[in-house]
Design an enzyme around this catalytic site. Structure first.
Site: not given
Ligand code: SF4
Length: 294
Positions: A39, A122, A140
């Site tokens: 990520e 996020y 996102d």
């Protein structure tokens, strides 16, 4: 007025089952730390560029403590040309905190994740959802675009608002154990089918979404500027870091200077910003190295 639409979970989940990309961080057995690393890398960097770097990274440093034990300079070298190298520094700091304060285990709740270096709204939710299968909204750019089109009938999402965006996606999540898969599928749809320019509606499991059904009304407001890279300070920073990554020990100012001859003021500015960010350090004898190198 725009027509309001829905995102039918069964259609989306069925499509995700059939069409999703085989990405190594989605494989069984990949743990929360390795998902967290993916990520960090995937923020602002395309999958194709992340794949080789992530694979080598988790082979070399499979746990937070292994990453924490590496030097900041080695972490920056391994980051290679993924761009936005402050992410690498923050990932290293995050590893240090998890190894030291959390028993080498990535926390599973959003609030604790949000307290870690480099983890924003996020990433915290992505880790909670994808690593720990929690039903939290993961939002996102791709998800915002799909929701704008499929639910609100608009070409683009408006300005980001965490409260509004989370509420909009929360309202769509199935109330059963498939919620994390639904979140992953929504992201995948935005990344591969409902793309920003030229959505592939013929492949879309949602059929005639609200935006398509309305005849693809144009976006409101000014056209978004396309980000350029050539000639920016970011490119100059990248060139300077390339020199430092290629050398195993600090280099002289003259060795750095040849990396960017076009504009010396810009080169100085880029170098000072790298020093200010802690990505580059200066040795006592005036040479320059990656973070912490002597
Ligand atoms: S039908 Fe087209 S515009 Fe609508 S969600 Fe699918 S890909 Fe996007």
């Amino acid at each position: 007025m725009t027509s309001q639409g829905q995102i039918p979970p069964n259609e989306l989940l069925g499509w995700y089952d059939r069409a999703r990309r085989d990405l190594p961080w989605r494989e069984p057995g990949v743990d929360a730390w390795q998902i967290l690393v993916s990520e960090f890398m995937l923020q602002q960097t395309p999958v194709a560029r992340v794949l080789p770097i992530w694979t080598e990274w988790v082979r070399r440093w499979p746990t937070p403590s292994a990453t924490a034990a590496a030097s900041a300079a080695d972490v920056l070298r391994a980051w290679g040309k993924l761009g936005y190298p402050r992410r690498a520094k923050r990932l290293h700091e995050c590893a240090i905190v998890i190894a030291r304060d959390h028993g080498d285990v990535v926390p599973d709740d959003v609030e604790t994740l949000l307290g870690l270096p480099g983890i924003g709204s996020y990433t915290a939710r992505a880790v909670a959802c994808f690593a720990y299968r929690q039903s939290v909204p993961v939002v996102d750019t791709n998800v915002r675009r799909v929701v704008a089109r499929a639910v609100h009938g608009l070409a683009d999402a408006g300005a980001p608002s965490a409260t509004r965006d989370h509420a909009a996606v929360s309202a769509l999540l199935p109330e059963d154990a498939t919620a994390p898969d639904f979140s992953a599928a929504l992201m995948e749809l935005g990344a591969t089918v409902c793309i920003a320019r030229g959505p592939r509606c013929g492949l879309c499991p949602l059929g005639e979404c609200a935006w398509r059904g309305a005849g693809y009304p144009a976006a409101q407001g000014p056209a978004r500027r396309v980000q350029t890279y050539a000639g920016t300070d970011r490119q100059v920073r990248g060139r300077l870091l390339d020199v430092l990554r290629a050398n195993s020990s600090p280099v002289t100012r003259a060795q750095l200077d040849v990396a960017w001859l076009t504009d010396t003021a810009q080169r100085d500015r880029a170098l000072y910003s790298l020093l200010a960010d802690g990505l580059v350090t200066q040795t006592a004898d005036g040479r320059f190295g990656l973070a912490g190198e002597e």
